[in-house]
Design a protein around this motif. Structure first.
Motif, mmCIF file in Angstrom:
data_model
loop_
_atom_site.group_PDB
_atom_site.id
_atom_site.type_symbol
_atom_site.label_atom_id
_atom_site.label_comp_id
_atom_site.label_asym_id
_atom_site.label_seq_id
_atom_site.Cartn_x
_atom_site.Cartn_y
_atom_site.Cartn_z
ATOM 1 N N GLY A 189 0.798 -1.222 0.000
ATOM 2 C CA GLY A 189 0.000 0.000 0.000
ATOM 3 C C GLY A 189 0.824 1.262 0.000
ATOM 4 N N ILE A 190 2.142 1.118 0.098
ATOM 5 C CA ILE A 190 3.045 2.271 0.188
ATOM 6 C C ILE A 190 4.135 2.156 -0.871
ATOM 7 N N ALA A 191 4.379 3.210 -1.615
ATOM 8 C CA ALA A 191 5.455 3.250 -2.597
ATOM 9 C C ALA A 191 6.406 4.377 -2.238
ATOM 10 N N THR A 192 7.685 4.081 -2.212
ATOM 11 C CA THR A 192 8.704 5.090 -1.913
ATOM 12 C C THR A 192 9.828 4.990 -2.932
ATOM 13 N N THR A 193 10.614 6.029 -3.002
ATOM 14 C CA THR A 193 11.755 6.001 -3.923
ATOM 15 C C THR A 193 12.784 7.036 -3.508
ATOM 16 N N VAL A 194 14.044 6.773 -3.863
ATOM 17 C CA VAL A 194 15.133 7.729 -3.702
ATOM 18 C C VAL A 194 15.431 8.316 -5.071
ATOM 19 N N ILE A 195 15.412 9.629 -5.177
ATOM 20 C CA ILE A 195 15.607 10.283 -6.469
ATOM 21 C C ILE A 195 17.069 10.618 -6.714
ATOM 22 N N THR A 196 17.710 11.176 -5.708
ATOM 23 C CA THR A 196 19.079 11.657 -5.896
ATOM 24 C C THR A 196 20.078 10.678 -5.300
ATOM 25 N N PRO A 197 21.307 10.684 -5.777
ATOM 26 C CA PRO A 197 22.318 9.761 -5.241
ATOM 27 C C PRO A 197 22.628 10.009 -3.776
ATOM 28 N N GLN A 198 22.482 11.263 -3.342
ATOM 29 C CA GLN A 198 22.770 11.573 -1.943
ATOM 30 C C GLN A 198 21.550 11.199 -1.109
ATOM 31 N N ALA A 199 21.441 9.925 -0.752
ATOM 32 C CA ALA A 199 20.230 9.403 -0.126
ATOM 33 C C ALA A 199 19.955 10.015 1.234
ATOM 34 N N THR A 200 20.959 10.654 1.823
ATOM 35 C CA THR A 200 20.746 11.235 3.147
ATOM 36 C C THR A 200 20.152 12.637 3.071
ATOM 37 N N LEU A 201 20.105 13.224 1.877
ATOM 38 C CA LEU A 201 19.572 14.564 1.730
ATOM 39 C C LEU A 201 18.063 14.515 1.533
ATOM 40 N N ALA A 202 17.385 15.584 1.927
ATOM 41 C CA ALA A 202 15.928 15.595 1.945
ATOM 42 C C ALA A 202 15.334 15.641 0.538
ATOM 43 N N GLU A 203 14.295 14.847 0.335
ATOM 44 C CA GLU A 203 13.472 14.869 -0.867
ATOM 45 C C GLU A 203 12.031 14.955 -0.394
ATOM 46 N N ILE A 204 11.377 16.064 -0.660
ATOM 47 C CA ILE A 204 10.074 16.358 -0.071
ATOM 48 C C ILE A 204 9.004 16.404 -1.160
ATOM 49 N N ALA A 205 8.037 15.502 -1.088
ATOM 50 C CA ALA A 205 6.901 15.526 -2.010
ATOM 51 C C ALA A 205 5.849 16.490 -1.478
ATOM 52 N N THR A 206 5.390 17.376 -2.333
ATOM 53 C CA THR A 206 4.421 18.395 -1.926
ATOM 54 C C THR A 206 3.087 18.283 -2.641
ATOM 55 N N SER A 207 3.020 17.498 -3.735
ATOM 56 C CA SER A 207 1.790 17.452 -4.525
ATOM 57 C C SER A 207 1.700 16.135 -5.266
ATOM 58 N N VAL A 208 0.483 15.798 -5.710
ATOM 59 C CA VAL A 208 0.248 14.532 -6.404
ATOM 60 C C VAL A 208 -0.891 14.716 -7.393
ATOM 61 N N ALA A 209 -0.819 13.971 -8.490
ATOM 62 C CA ALA A 209 -1.891 13.967 -9.487
ATOM 63 C C ALA A 209 -1.963 12.585 -10.109
ATOM 64 N N VAL A 210 -3.167 12.179 -10.498
ATOM 65 C CA VAL A 210 -3.380 10.888 -11.142
ATOM 66 C C VAL A 210 -3.725 11.124 -12.602
ATOM 67 N N GLN A 211 -2.950 10.539 -13.498
ATOM 68 C CA GLN A 211 -3.187 10.681 -14.927
ATOM 69 C C GLN A 211 -4.402 9.855 -15.355
ATOM 70 N N PRO A 212 -4.988 10.169 -16.515
ATOM 71 C CA PRO A 212 -6.126 9.380 -17.001
ATOM 72 C C PRO A 212 -5.797 7.904 -17.197
ATOM 73 N N ASP A 213 -4.505 7.562 -17.447
ATOM 74 C CA ASP A 213 -4.131 6.162 -17.617
ATOM 75 C C ASP A 213 -3.830 5.464 -16.292
ATOM 76 N N GLY A 214 -4.046 6.167 -15.168
ATOM 77 C CA GLY A 214 -3.849 5.563 -13.859
ATOM 78 C C GLY A 214 -2.469 5.761 -13.266
ATOM 79 N N LYS A 215 -1.531 6.284 -14.038
ATOM 80 C CA LYS A 215 -0.204 6.540 -13.492
ATOM 81 C C LYS A 215 -0.259 7.711 -12.508
ATOM 82 N N ILE A 216 0.623 7.663 -11.522
ATOM 83 C CA ILE A 216 0.592 8.622 -10.419
ATOM 84 C C ILE A 216 1.864 9.461 -10.439
ATOM 85 N N VAL A 217 1.705 10.781 -10.468
ATOM 86 C CA VAL A 217 2.836 11.702 -10.515
ATOM 87 C C VAL A 217 2.936 12.441 -9.178
#
Length: 501
Positions: free
Chosen positions: A156-184
């Motif tokens: 039920g939970i999906a997470t990911t590391v975007i940048t190589p510096q895994a210890t640095l903060a990556e903050i998600a602020t918004s979300v949208a669902v595409q018509p094909d069901g993909k989640i941005v």
């Protein structure tokens, strides 16, 4: 009955079945929302044992309202949701109590946004979530009944590391669902070169979508410091991120537009990026919305010697400032000593509803502003275009989300004082009838009205059909801009005033 008469009859019958004007004065509380509360029109609900703040809201097709946000205890912060019925009371069909508290192993979880899928499932986005992810993008998906959807990434939970510096903060602020069901998911990443816009796209099952920039994520440098706070999906599949970025010693409104594959769309301001300083003051974009004509509205606040006022700008589809909006494309609203716009929604008649927090004279209070399409104040809204709610006894009240019902009513959600702490709250205001000027019988958007496409779709909707079955056997032309049920449903709801599941 000739063809023209049949088209007009179907449109009239369907619209009349779902659209009606509100009798109340626009900008006043709706007395039929939570009538048993201390203030009819206002619903306040405690969830956790500490302060609870709703940061996102969504309107289901059946009219129920879902709020999502953060619940605090003495030692942790976690994701919380609730659902109100159409009368503003808690819905016991949602997790048995109307409330959901998601136990997460990390103590610093922060929910920031929410979106509904076409199948009724609920996606929330934020940061942390799992114990080994200190501050990284995460998404959680719930079934329509409030339980975790275990088909999403297995837990039920999906997470990911975007940048190589895994210890640095990556903050998600918004979300949208595409018509094909993909989640941005969109937000910002703290990389070695500074803070930049970031976006991630998950497949419907919670795995990273490798067709998005080749790796499932994209990072874009605009200035030495750039924070994305909002996301908007265009009808053509392009993705817009908006926020604020450094501009010398101050900050400016800025936005980025990507193609569906995650590459920068250079038809947007020539580079895919645009930055708009507002005078020599700091300007912070906090929310964004797309108009039916594709124009982009950004709202937030502007500072002058530590005095904040609500601000808004509007871009054309090419990324230029739209001079039909307040003559220069930029609007600074005169208000109190500390006013911030945190949410925006655009009515089908083109009016803009902004909601946020106002300080008057020293206590935070929920407030809203409604503007005409040209940026002028809408005098029909509470007599002058603005409404401020009397603050509670505890500081920190704020509106963080705004929803538009098909009947014209406006729901504003956020945090309200309840004794000595803050709780989730939702207020519903009369909005008056929408003017659905953009509703046309050209349902598929190809520029023509035909019996085998547009009229057939309308007839099926009028008979109560919904979902993909509406398009079964319908051969839509290649020029159709609305070629899926989610796109057609969005058009009928936002432009024609329909209420559809």
């Amino acid at each position: 009955m000739n063809f023209r008469h049949f088209v007009l009859t179907v449109v009239a019958l369907t619209c009349n079945a779902f659209v009606h004007a509100n009798p109340g004065q626009p900008g006043t509380l709706d007395a039929f929302w939570n009538t048993g509360g201390t203030l009819p029109g206002k619903a306040v609900t405690a969830i956790g044992t500490g302060g609870d703040v709703a940061v996102a809201a969504a309107l289901q097709p059946d009219g129920k309202v879902v709020l999502a946000g953060n619940c605090a205890t003495a030692t942790s912060n976690t994701f919380c949701l609730l659902r109100y019925k159409t009368d503003g009371t808690l819905d016991p069909d949602f997790n048995g109590s109307g409330k959901v508290v998601t136990a997460l192993p990390n103590v610093n979880n922060k929910l920031a946004a929410m979106a509904l899928q076409a199948d009724g499932k609920i996606v929330v986005a934020g940061s942390s979530c799992l114990a080994d992810f200190a501050a990284h993008f995460c998404a959680i998906r719930y079934n329509a009944n409030g339980t975790l959807d275990l088909t999403f990434s297995g837990i039920g939970i999906a997470t990911t590391v975007i940048t190589p510096q895994a210890t640095l903060a990556e903050i998600a602020t918004s979300v949208a669902v595409q018509p094909d069901g993909k989640i941005v998911l969109a937000g910002y990443c703290n990389v070695s070169a500074g803070i930049n816009f970031c976006a991630v796209r998950f497949n419907a099952n919670g795995t990273l979508d490798s067709t998005f920039n080749g790796v499932g994520s994209v990072t874009t440098v605009i200035a030495t410091g750039s924070l994305a706070n909002a996301i908007a999906l265009q009808r053509d599949g392009k993705i817009v991120l908006a926020g604020f970025c450094s501009a010398g010693s101050f900050s400016a409104f800025c936005a980025v537009r990507y193609n569906d594959n995650g590459t920068l769309d250079t038809s947007f301001n020539g580079s895919g990026k645009v930055s708009t300083p507002i005078g020599v003051d700091s300007a912070l974009t906090r929310a964004a919305a797309l108009q039916a004509d594709g124009k982009l509205v950004l709202v937030g606040d502007c500072a002058t010697t530590q005095i904040f006022t609500m601000c808004a700008i509007r871009h054309t589809t090419s990324g230029a400032l739209d001079t039909t909006f307040n003559s220069i494309g930029v609007l600074r609203l005169v208000g109190g000593l500390n006013d911030r716009a945190k949410a925006v929604a655009i009515q089908p008649d083109g009016k803009l509803v902004m909601a946020g927090v106002c300080t008057n004279p020293s206590t935070d209070e929920l407030c809203a502003r409604r503007l005409n399409s040209d940026g002028s104040h809408d005098a029909t809204f509470n007599g002058g275009g603005s409404v401020n709610m009397a603050p509670g006894a505890f500081a920190g009240e704020a509106a963080n989300a705004v929803l538009l019902q098909p009947d014209g009513k406006i729901v504003i959600a956020g945090a309200c004082a309840n004794g000595s702490t803050l709780d989730f709250c939702a207020l519903r205001f009369e909005g008056g009838p929408f003017g659905y000027q953009n509703c046309k019988p050209d349902i598929d958007g190809d520029g023509f009205v035909t019996a085998t496409t547009d009229v057939l779709i309308l007839a099926r909707v009028a008979l109560g059909m919904t979902g993909s079955t509406v398009l079964t056997g319908v051969n839509l032309p290649a020029a159709a801009s609305r070629n899926t049920w989610p796109l057609i449903r969005d058009y009928l709801v936002t432009q024609c005033g329909f209420s559809l599941p």
